[in-house]
Design a protein around this motif. Structure first.
Motif, PDB file in Angstrom:
ATOM      1  N   SER A 254       0.670  -1.267   0.099  1.00  0.00           N
ATOM      2  CA  SER A 254       0.063   0.064  -0.025  1.00  0.00           C
ATOM      3  C   SER A 254       0.949   1.280  -0.218  1.00  0.00           C
ATOM      4  O   SER A 254       0.517   2.069  -0.715  1.00  0.00           O
ATOM      5  N   SER A 255       2.178   1.330   0.951  1.00  0.00           N
ATOM      6  CA  SER A 255       3.002   2.283   0.638  1.00  0.00           C
ATOM      7  C   SER A 255       3.772   2.685  -0.706  1.00  0.00           C
ATOM      8  O   SER A 255       3.843   3.695  -1.109  1.00  0.00           O
ATOM      9  N   ILE A 256       4.111   1.423  -1.061  1.00  0.00           N
ATOM     10  CA  ILE A 256       4.707   1.598  -2.323  1.00  0.00           C
ATOM     11  C   ILE A 256       3.613   2.169  -3.509  1.00  0.00           C
ATOM     12  O   ILE A 256       3.921   3.065  -4.376  1.00  0.00           O
ATOM     13  N   LEU A 257       2.489   1.657  -3.463  1.00  0.00           N
ATOM     14  CA  LEU A 257       1.382   2.291  -4.410  1.00  0.00           C
ATOM     15  C   LEU A 257       1.264   3.759  -4.354  1.00  0.00           C
ATOM     16  O   LEU A 257       1.066   4.607  -5.213  1.00  0.00           O
ATOM     17  N   SER A 258       1.024   4.062  -2.816  1.00  0.00           N
ATOM     18  CA  SER A 258       0.986   5.603  -2.541  1.00  0.00           C
ATOM     19  C   SER A 258       2.120   6.437  -3.066  1.00  0.00           C
ATOM     20  O   SER A 258       2.068   7.548  -3.823  1.00  0.00           O
ATOM     21  N   GLN A 259       3.337   5.912  -2.931  1.00  0.00           N
ATOM     22  CA  GLN A 259       4.328   6.769  -3.510  1.00  0.00           C
ATOM     23  C   GLN A 259       4.301   6.645  -4.916  1.00  0.00           C
ATOM     24  O   GLN A 259       4.629   7.506  -5.758  1.00  0.00           O
TER      25      GLN A 259
ATOM     26  N   SER B 192       3.622  10.855  -9.743  1.00  0.00           N
ATOM     27  CA  SER B 192       3.261  11.185 -10.850  1.00  0.00           C
ATOM     28  C   SER B 192       2.316  12.210 -11.223  1.00  0.00           C
ATOM     29  O   SER B 192       1.566  12.325 -10.471  1.00  0.00           O
ATOM     30  N   ASN B 193       2.370  13.149 -12.350  1.00  0.00           N
ATOM     31  CA  ASN B 193       1.602  14.373 -12.180  1.00  0.00           C
ATOM     32  C   ASN B 193       0.452  13.923 -13.390  1.00  0.00           C
ATOM     33  O   ASN B 193      -0.307  14.785 -13.830  1.00  0.00           O
ATOM     34  N   VAL B 194       0.294  12.546 -13.678  1.00  0.00           N
ATOM     35  CA  VAL B 194      -0.990  12.619 -14.577  1.00  0.00           C
ATOM     36  C   VAL B 194      -2.301  12.694 -13.626  1.00  0.00           C
ATOM     37  O   VAL B 194      -2.510  12.113 -12.342  1.00  0.00           O
ATOM     38  N   ASN B 195      -3.288  13.351 -14.438  1.00  0.00           N
ATOM     39  CA  ASN B 195      -4.639  13.784 -13.649  1.00  0.00           C
ATOM     40  C   ASN B 195      -5.395  12.579 -14.013  1.00  0.00           C
ATOM     41  O   ASN B 195      -6.061  12.431 -15.120  1.00  0.00           O
ATOM     42  N   VAL B 196      -5.443  11.812 -13.171  1.00  0.00           N
ATOM     43  CA  VAL B 196      -6.303  10.541 -13.153  1.00  0.00           C
ATOM     44  C   VAL B 196      -7.646  10.745 -13.438  1.00  0.00           C
ATOM     45  O   VAL B 196      -8.323  10.183 -14.482  1.00  0.00           O
ATOM     46  N   ASP B 197      -8.355  11.723 -12.642  1.00  0.00           N
ATOM     47  CA  ASP B 197      -9.809  11.767 -12.816  1.00  0.00           C
ATOM     48  C   ASP B 197     -10.182  12.447 -14.305  1.00  0.00           C
ATOM     49  O   ASP B 197     -10.850  12.043 -14.864  1.00  0.00           O
TER      50      ASP B 197
ATOM     51  N   ALA C 253       3.001   4.745 -14.762  1.00  0.00           N
ATOM     52  CA  ALA C 253       2.552   3.469 -14.923  1.00  0.00           C
ATOM     53  C   ALA C 253       1.093   3.144 -14.012  1.00  0.00           C
ATOM     54  O   ALA C 253       0.162   3.130 -14.695  1.00  0.00           O
ATOM     55  N   VAL C 254       1.508   3.429 -12.849  1.00  0.00           N
ATOM     56  CA  VAL C 254       0.382   3.149 -11.845  1.00  0.00           C
ATOM     57  C   VAL C 254      -0.904   4.011 -12.185  1.00  0.00           C
ATOM     58  O   VAL C 254      -2.018   3.569 -12.161  1.00  0.00           O
ATOM     59  N   LYS C 255      -0.605   5.289 -12.292  1.00  0.00           N
ATOM     60  CA  LYS C 255      -1.849   6.043 -12.372  1.00  0.00           C
ATOM     61  C   LYS C 255      -2.404   6.225 -13.889  1.00  0.00           C
ATOM     62  O   LYS C 255      -3.407   6.296 -13.897  1.00  0.00           O
ATOM     63  N   LEU C 256      -1.391   5.691 -14.801  1.00  0.00           N
ATOM     64  CA  LEU C 256      -2.395   5.551 -16.108  1.00  0.00           C
ATOM     65  C   LEU C 256      -3.214   4.688 -15.827  1.00  0.00           C
ATOM     66  O   LEU C 256      -4.285   4.221 -16.557  1.00  0.00           O
TER      67      LEU C 256
END
Lengths: 704, 704
Positions: free
Chosen positions: B16-21, B26-31, B618-621
């Protein structure tokens, strides 16, 4: 139940007469080719012997397997494993007989570790005293064993495992402990529900200057379950990890320890040990010989890959010869439908794979020879010189060959269209079972680094000293490359088999030189090179496959012998394999200046021409692989070609779902006609939640 | 049951802390990106609404699915399908809501044909009288329907089906009959155990000069089961075809007729019919509009492919960011283990697929626009001019996009190593369910001929008349190619996105010209060209994917909008997708003289550089694809990253196999502790032979 379908036949032509014609139309000598491929270790005779024992036994019937719940598959797997053990005693089977039975039964079961990893650890890691105690128990199957190395958090990187074995100087015991969830043993076969003993790999912690320090992973033998109740011992949690791709009959397990104490003798101490007086570490000897047996295991994996791929190609070649669909587009009037295998778009998926089965075979044979030769050199002369070469070859080849087989199975399945998708194809279990192979025994993308590292090392030697006296196989090709590396080549791959072999060597040498230059001269980080290292390993391994195939059918008289007509077809298959492989990585041949764009343009037509030459022999070539119907378990691929009757029979007479009638009315919650709404609701909710049908109540769920 | 494992945690760092980091970095605007991708038809809002209804209902719980027997999966599938129908009435769902529920439930069930093929046939093939009679029954679900076209012997070649409907002039009835086993209907969804009505496709046989002659396949509506007992009517044999890849909850069926009589009104007669007085055939109107809806279906398939691939990539990107294995080889001392996604050999498998999800998206969007634009042109102006182009594009794209998704799922799975192989990955069902797509709705190797035929036709026009006024999209690129075809190009693909797009067009034009020349000038047989036709279709389809992606992120302002930083990353993804796709078929670009070998040598380093730029996002995309945990059903891929706790919990708390204790002693035939040897023997034999546990006795097997 008899009905009007009993009188019906498939539309003409019948599959059986099609296959007869296919067989009559080819001059491949099937018996001779079968003997050529499968005489090692009396494979064909043994297959016949064991098959005649297994096939009539009801418990080995495979036809209902795809219908079963996964827990039931384990029940059946255990029952089959026990039956095999009893049969082996009754018939006096040796190790090869047992392996053949496993191969034909085609299911990894809960005794699979007993004679393999468990027995091997006992044999190779025990000191004499330990061996004297444990070996008889293993050989008499008084205990059932498993091998616990991989953990939830660590697989490939064995050094990173977390399970601990801490030396307690007071009691002279080791305390085995799992400090985290990720320290849980995971994936270990036969552990989940079966084994009562385990080899446990744990970090050996010894006191040093008042602190504990790890001496790295070591093997311990541990009793894990009660010998009477088969329940886990106190301080140990064990279970089956659940369903996975394939292996439904195997109980891959997890296991954690809570400060679990084992005696000093639990540490397998042939090469290293702990002085029980002072708690000090005794260092291991150099375990270089391990490389040798790894090569042997990998040669076996390649030989297995060829038989697995041969199964898929057997099913595809037979069914696609029988299946007809569409008339020729250029035909006038009502032309008959074409056999699907006549279409180039089908041939390109099946026939190069047929050629690949033979390529895998000759490389597997070459690996065995290399292994036995190297072992003899070590035992008779203490000569370790070929170990590194052998290990490097085996890593890259394991990666390439299991990828070819795994992808090849799926390519065959898709080429069979709708029926390839159905359970009658025999392809579902085959696919599921084999898909572990690219991952286990060294992940296919990871172990290629070992091959690349070796090639860089050799190229470094050669580049430093261009007049080096060659000591390893690749040296000659590297010396030649370095001497001529500025020269672009355009190998005459279409008219000369030796040029074809040379083109593969050239490309592998080129990539080796590039990798050497990047790493040794430019000193680039290893991680940044990983893609090119993987490509290098593949190029080298493909070069070995092509060379070994060439050596077997061109450079020497085939042994066991082949008649001229059969040999001629094997030579066509060599060219098909080599050109298809080249075409798949064509841009690498262009980049490495082994080929001109103009010549490449002629490769596809050449492949099409070779496929047309192979096509009439496809059925007899797969016949030579001698895969019995019992193993194929395929309505599409059976020897007799009676495809449609078998498919229909399987659905109409053997599908358990057809024994019930259902209530299709959405307004009613009833599912099975007559069960009522309330019963159905409770039953289906429990099914979805997994809260039913698996409880132990002095007996299993589905009593007769 | 509580035990010492309850206190344990995974080793640091926690997922969970890895994914938070990862998300913070990343500055991808997910919404915004989610809205950009998924605003069509209120997808995101609808997903939230339907998810909140389904997820709490026990029968929709998925966790036990991999443990179930296949017959039980159908039981559950029927129960779920009924529940969905009742929910849709309760909540007033429209068609899109229903489709969303199906998507989230992620299981093809036995009502799946009712609102699709069955209703479509009634709506589109009935005359007014038939429609007035049948449509209300279908819409009120008074009858449950299926669609019976494919047969045991014929799939793609519909003209070859064998089922007959012979007109009996005396009784004014059709006699439906299956003359052979291969005439059996086969694969038809919902037929096996559920439907009471079927659309049956049969050869319409009418008397002509004293003999019966076929007017080709026609659709008939036939009651096939009794409305009360749900047993097949006399003269019909029906059943479920058995297990297959995926679709365990669906009863794909078989059906044969023995001189079964249906009234004159059974023939669906909107476009054609039989004069019941004279038994003569009334010819159909031109059914050109069918092409239009086929395009719509294929646009849906592409949009589905992107979401399916997004699921696989979501699981892979999250898990591989969390999973650590090995330290950097060049690091000194005890460096921490690396996230697996940092290795280029892992990136090359995941990140181009991540880019592919977006490529599929923009092409799916383009197909929708093409479809709606064409439909408007037809309806408002009677303009049919774009139909051929649209149909050609949809065939090649269906083939390419479903192949990319199917292969991509397996690539992701293998990249995840051991845990990708386990049931906790969520990849097994995903793989199994999707693997039908390359085969159904037009086999991926077969339908590419349609695209190639269209391109040859256009190139022929252009070659004949180099000053042609362009009327179709490809005309401009073909005209340009023909004018310059002797000129070798070396597109500046690494610095210019437009050059990259042009390089793809050039290659497709080159292959079109070659195919035109071979077929039209040299007059070569169609069958002999099939390999090059397939390649041509792929080249054209890849060119469309690249062009549509380019148009969306370079040639126009993104709609819905994207901020500059997010757009910048989408542009990197465009380059990654295009260069990776080019590299995969690099030799074709060289052969078509769109590229020099020297420039190709720079492509791999460029791809590596682009992957390094994508990696931090990658994660935010994948977050932007908004795939809910309920749909992922994956311990590895859940949003919170709590991988190891979830994997362990699934095995330790939810695996039914762990509820029983087994007898591991090979000398005893007992399997479950306490059941006794005789019981075990009978039970396991019956299980292997499939003779137990499925009989109907007023209720189902596993009563509570």
């Amino acid at each position: 139940m008899a009905d009007f379908t009993d009188k019906l036949r498939p539309a003409e032509p019948q599959g059986s007469s099609i296959l007869s014609q296919e067989r009559e139309g080819s001059n491949v000598n099937v018996d001779q080719l079968a003997n050529h491929l499968l005489s090692r270790n009396d494979f064909l005779k043994r297959q016949k012997k064991i098959l005649s024992i297994l096939e009539p036994i009801p418990i080995f019937c495979k036809k209902n397997q795809l219908n079963m719940a996964r827990p039931d598959r384990y029940h059946l797997g255990l029952a089959r494993a026990k039956t095999l053990r009893r049969l082996s005693l009754k018939h006096g089977w040796n190790r090869d007989d047992y392996i053949m039975a496993d191969y034909l039964m085609d299911e990894m079961g809960p005794y699979a570790l007993q004679a393999t990893m468990f027995a091997t650890s006992i044999r190779e890691q025990c000191n004499d005293e330990q061996k004297a105690y444990w070996e008889p128990k293993v050989e008499n199957w008084e205990i059932i064993g498993c091998y616990g190395q991989t953990e939830l958090g660590h697989g490939s990187n064995v050094k990173g495992i977390e399970c601990q074995a801490r030396w307690d100087p007071k009691t002279k015991e080791f305390i085995i402990h799992s400090p985290t969830i990720t320290a849980s043993k995971w994936w270990n076969g036969a552990l989940g529900r079966t084994a009562n003993h385990a080899i446990v790999v744990a970090q050996l912690l010894l006191p040093e200057n008042g602190k504990y320090k790890s001496q790295g992973p070591h093997q311990f033998i541990v009793q894990i379950r009660d010998m009477k109740t088969n329940k886990p011992l106190g301080g140990i949690v064990i279970g089956d990890i659940g369903p996975k791709y394939g292996y439904p009959g195997m109980d891959n397990g997890y296991m954690l320890f809570d400060q679990f104490r084992v005696p000093h003798s639990a540490l397998l101490s042939k090469y290293s040990g702990v002085d029980s007086e002072h708690g000090t570490y005794m260092k291991p000897d150099n375990p270089a010989l391990v490389y040798g047996s790894l090569t042997f295991v990998r040669a076996q994996i390649i030989m297995q890959a060829r038989l697995v791929l041969a199964r898929a190609v057997t099913i595809a070649a037979r069914y696609l010869s029988i299946r007809r669909q569409f008339s020729d587009r250029d035909s006038k009037g009502a032309a008959p439908e074409q056999a699907v295998l006549n279409y180039p778009t089908v041939q390109i998926r099946i026939l190069p794979l047929l050629a690949t089965t033979f390529a895998l075979h000759y490389t597997g044979e070459a690996m065995y020879k290399l292994y036995y030769g190297t072992r003899e050199a070590i035992e008779k002369k203490g000569d370790l010189s070929r170990l590194a070469e052998m290990h490097a070859a085996s890593s890259g080849l394991k990666s390439l060959c299991t990828t070819l087989a795994a992808d090849g199975i799926e390519t065959c399945r898709r080429a069979m269209g709708g029926h390839g998708f159905g359970g009658g194809s025999g392809m579902i279990a085959l696919n599921n079972e084999y898909l572990s192979k690219p991952t286990v025994e060294g992940d296919n993308w990871m172990i290629t680094q070992q091959t690349a590292a070796y090639l860089i090392k050799r190229m470094t030697e050669v580049a430093k000293n261009p007049s080096l006296k060659p000591t390893e196989s690749v040296d000659v090709q590297f010396l030649d490359f370095v001497a001529n590396k500025s020269r672009a080549r355009d190998y005459d791959i279409l008219s000369s088999e030796t040029e074809l072999v040379e083109a593969f060597k050239h490309r592998a040498s080129y990539l080796s030189y590039q990798a050497y230059h990047t790493r040794v001269v430019e000193k680039k980080p290893w991680t940044s090179m990983m893609l090119s290292l993987h490509r290098l390993s593949r190029a080298h391994s493909e070069s070995l496959l092509v060379l070994n195939f060439y050596n077997a059918v061109f450079a020497s008289t085939p042994d066991p012998p082949l008649d001229d007509k059969t040999l001629a077809i094997m030579r066509i298959l060599f060219r098909l394999f080599a050109l298809f492989t080249l075409d798949t990585s064509a841009s690498e041949f262009l980049l490495s200046k082994a080929l001109s764009v103009e010549r490449l343009a002629m490769v596809t037509p050449a492949i099409e021409e070779l496929m047309a030459q192979v096509r009439p022999h496809a059925v007899k070539l797969v016949d030579a692989w001698s895969v019995p119907d019992y193993l194929l378990e395929s309505a599409l691929g059976s020897y007799d070609g009676d495809v449609y009757n078998r498919l229909f029979h399987k659905a109409h007479k053997e599908n358990p779902l057809n024994m019930l009638t259902f209530n299709p009315d959405w307004k009613s919650e009833e599912i099975v006609m007559g069960e009522g709404e309330e019963n159905a609701r409770r039953r289906l909710e429990a099914l979805a939640l997994g809260t039913t049908g698996h409880e132990q109540s002095g007996g299993p769920r589905s009593k007769l």
